[in-house]
Design an enzyme around this catalytic site. Structure first.
Site, PDB file in Angstrom:
ATOM      1  N   ASN A   9       0.698  -1.345  -0.061  1.00  0.00           N
ATOM      2  CA  ASN A   9       0.455  -0.224  -0.082  1.00  0.00           C
ATOM      3  C   ASN A   9       0.797   1.495  -0.043  1.00  0.00           C
ATOM      4  O   ASN A   9       1.566   1.744   0.896  1.00  0.00           O
ATOM      5  CB  ASN A   9      -1.346  -0.171   1.539  1.00  0.00           C
ATOM      6  CG  ASN A   9      -1.705   1.419   1.078  1.00  0.00           C
ATOM      7  OD1 ASN A   9      -1.857   2.405   0.399  1.00  0.00           O
ATOM      8  ND2 ASN A   9      -2.821   1.308   2.836  1.00  0.00           N
ATOM      9  N   LYS A  11      -0.138   4.322  -0.295  1.00  0.00           N
ATOM     10  CA  LYS A  11      -0.717   5.537   0.627  1.00  0.00           C
ATOM     11  C   LYS A  11      -0.598   6.636  -1.016  1.00  0.00           C
ATOM     12  O   LYS A  11      -0.184   6.348  -1.959  1.00  0.00           O
ATOM     13  CB  LYS A  11       0.218   5.460   1.397  1.00  0.00           C
ATOM     14  CG  LYS A  11      -0.017   4.129   2.920  1.00  0.00           C
ATOM     15  CD  LYS A  11      -0.271   4.785   4.079  1.00  0.00           C
ATOM     16  CE  LYS A  11       0.133   3.294   5.084  1.00  0.00           C
ATOM     17  NZ  LYS A  11      -0.570   3.532   5.776  1.00  0.00           N
ATOM     18  N   HIS A  94      -9.478   1.373   4.713  1.00  0.00           N
ATOM     19  CA  HIS A  94      -8.459   1.498   5.723  1.00  0.00           C
ATOM     20  C   HIS A  94      -8.970   2.275   6.562  1.00  0.00           C
ATOM     21  O   HIS A  94      -9.578   3.491   6.403  1.00  0.00           O
ATOM     22  CB  HIS A  94      -7.451   1.793   4.368  1.00  0.00           C
ATOM     23  CG  HIS A  94      -5.554   1.785   4.533  1.00  0.00           C
ATOM     24  ND1 HIS A  94      -5.331   2.840   5.801  1.00  0.00           N
ATOM     25  CD2 HIS A  94      -5.017   1.198   5.069  1.00  0.00           C
ATOM     26  CE1 HIS A  94      -4.152   2.593   6.157  1.00  0.00           C
ATOM     27  NE2 HIS A  94      -4.013   1.313   5.856  1.00  0.00           N
ATOM     28  N   GLU A  96      -7.126   4.468   7.188  1.00  0.00           N
ATOM     29  CA  GLU A  96      -7.099   6.254   7.231  1.00  0.00           C
ATOM     30  C   GLU A  96      -7.913   6.882   7.480  1.00  0.00           C
ATOM     31  O   GLU A  96      -8.025   7.914   6.683  1.00  0.00           O
ATOM     32  CB  GLU A  96      -5.493   6.293   5.892  1.00  0.00           C
ATOM     33  CG  GLU A  96      -3.740   6.463   6.690  1.00  0.00           C
ATOM     34  CD  GLU A  96      -2.819   5.575   6.447  1.00  0.00           C
ATOM     35  OE1 GLU A  96      -3.059   5.698   4.857  1.00  0.00           O
ATOM     36  OE2 GLU A  96      -2.633   4.949   7.363  1.00  0.00           O
ATOM     37  N   GLU A 166      -5.506  -4.914  10.541  1.00  0.00           N
ATOM     38  CA  GLU A 166      -4.067  -3.517  10.865  1.00  0.00           C
ATOM     39  C   GLU A 166      -4.559  -2.656  11.959  1.00  0.00           C
ATOM     40  O   GLU A 166      -5.436  -1.855  12.087  1.00  0.00           O
ATOM     41  CB  GLU A 166      -3.857  -2.997   9.222  1.00  0.00           C
ATOM     42  CG  GLU A 166      -3.871  -2.891   8.284  1.00  0.00           C
ATOM     43  CD  GLU A 166      -3.306  -2.299   7.215  1.00  0.00           C
ATOM     44  OE1 GLU A 166      -2.268  -2.967   6.745  1.00  0.00           O
ATOM     45  OE2 GLU A 166      -3.843  -1.268   7.239  1.00  0.00           O
ATOM     46  N   GLY A 172       2.750   2.415  10.678  1.00  0.00           N
ATOM     47  CA  GLY A 172       3.649   3.143  10.560  1.00  0.00           C
ATOM     48  C   GLY A 172       3.779   4.199  11.942  1.00  0.00           C
ATOM     49  O   GLY A 172       4.939   5.048  11.783  1.00  0.00           O
ATOM     50  N   SER A 213       3.757  -2.020   9.745  1.00  0.00           N
ATOM     51  CA  SER A 213       4.492  -2.149  10.798  1.00  0.00           C
ATOM     52  C   SER A 213       5.438  -3.435   9.478  1.00  0.00           C
ATOM     53  O   SER A 213       6.426  -3.580  10.798  1.00  0.00           O
ATOM     54  CB  SER A 213       5.555  -1.496  11.874  1.00  0.00           C
ATOM     55  OG  SER A 213       4.754  -0.276  12.432  1.00  0.00           O
TER      56      SER A 213
END
Ligand code: PGA
Length: 252
Positions: A9, A11, A94, A96, A166, A172, A213
Site C-alpha cells: 500500500n 498510500k 483502510h 486512514e 491492521e 507507520g 509496521s
C-alpha cells in the site's frame, strides 16, 4: 491450503515518474518469486502507468479506495468500473480512510458489494485504535467491523475476499503487533466471524493478512502463524529490497 498474499500500500507516495522508477526496479525481482500472490497499490493518478508496466507480469495492481456508485456527480471519486479497467484489486476501509475521510462499516460494505459487481478482489481492512486496544476492546471492534463490513455478498465471492487486520497503533509507528497477538486476532476473532457469515468451508479459504509496521526483519515470524496468510505493507513496500524480502518470506 491458502495461497499467501502480499500487497504493498503505497498510500499518497510516488508521482507517476517515481512510480515508473520504483516499478522498473521492483517488478523483475518480484517476478522471480512464485507461490505467493503479489500486488502493488500506487496512488490513483499513477495507476494507468502502473497498469501499462505490469501488463503480462505476475504482479497484480490494486487501487487504494473507490466509490460504490457506478457513475455520477461525485467530484473527485472513482467508480468501480473505472478501477476495474486498470486493476484487479481494491483496498477497502483502510483505517486512514476511516479516520480522515469518514468511512464507516456501512460505506465499506457498500463498496464491497460494488466490488463483487465489478469483478474486483477486495482487501478489506479492520483494526482497533490505540485507545480501543488499551481499553481491551479489540475483539468487540474487530468482530463488529468484520461482521458489518462483509455482510450481504455471495459465497462464491466471499472466498475471494482478502481481509487485512491492521491495528491502528501499529501502522507507520514501527511498533508492530506481536505475531502471537495477531494470530489470536486472526484465528479467534476474525475467522470465527467469517465462519458465522459464510460457513466453515469458505471461511477456511479466505486469506487474512496482517498489516502494521511489517518489515523484512519481522515478516517471517508473522507468516509462521497458521492464520496469518500474508501482509499488507505500507512503508516497506516503497523499498525494493525490503518489499522483495517480505514477498520471499511469504512464499516459503
Ligand atoms: P505500515 O502501513 O506498513 O507503514 O505500518 C501499513 C498499512 O497502513 O497498510
Amino acid at each position: 491450503m491458502r495461497t499467501s498474499f502480499v500487497a504493498g500500500n503505497w498510500k499518497m507516495n510516488k508521482t507517476i515518474a517515481e512510480t515508473q522508477e520504483l516499478l522498473s526496479a521492483m517488478v523483475g525481482k518480484l517476478e522471480e518469486i512464485s507461490g505467493v500472490e503479489k500486488v502493488v497499490c500506487p496512488p490513483f493518478i499513477a495507476l494507468s502507468k502502473a497498469a501499462e508496466m505490469l501488463k503480462g507480469t505476475s504482479v497484480g495492481l490494486g487501487a487504494q479506495n473507490m466509490h460504490w456508485e457506478e457513475k455520477g456527480a461525485f467530484t473527485g471519486e472513482s467508480a468501480p468500473g473505472m478501477v476495474k479497467e486498470l486493476c484487479g484489486y481494491v483496498i477497502l476501509g483502510h483505517s486512514e480512510r476511516r479516520a480522515y475521510f469518514g468511512e464507516t462499516d456501512e460505506t465499506v460494505n457498500k463498496k464491497l458489494i460494488a466490488a463483487e459487481k465489478a469483478g474486483l478482489t477486495p482487501i478489506v481492512c479492520v483494526g482497533e485504535t490505540l485507545a480501543q486496544y488499551e481499553a481491551g476492546e479489540t475483539s468487540q471492534v474487530v468482530t463488529s467491523q468484520t461482521r458489518l463490513g462483509l455482510q450481504g455478498v455471495s459465497s462464491e465471492f466471499a472466498s475471494r475476499i482478502v481481509v487485512a487486520y491492521e491495528p491502528v497503533w501499529a501502522i507507520g509507528t514501527g511498533k508492530a503487533s506481536s505475531a502471537e497477538n495477531a494470530q489470536a486476532v486472526h484465528g479467534e476473532m476474525i475467522r470465527p466471524v467469517l465462519t458465522e457469515l459464510f460457513g466453515a468451508e469458505i471461511a477456511q479459504t479466505i486469506r487474512i493478512l496482517y498489516g502494521g509496521s511489517v518489515t523484512s526483519a519481522n515478516a517471517a515470524e508473522f507468516f509462521s502463524q497458521v492464520d496469518i496468510d500474508g501482509a499488507l505493507v505500507g512503508g516497506a513496500s516503497l523499498k525494493v529490497d525490503d518489499f522483495t524480502a517480505i514477498v520471499k518470506a511469504a512464499a516459503k
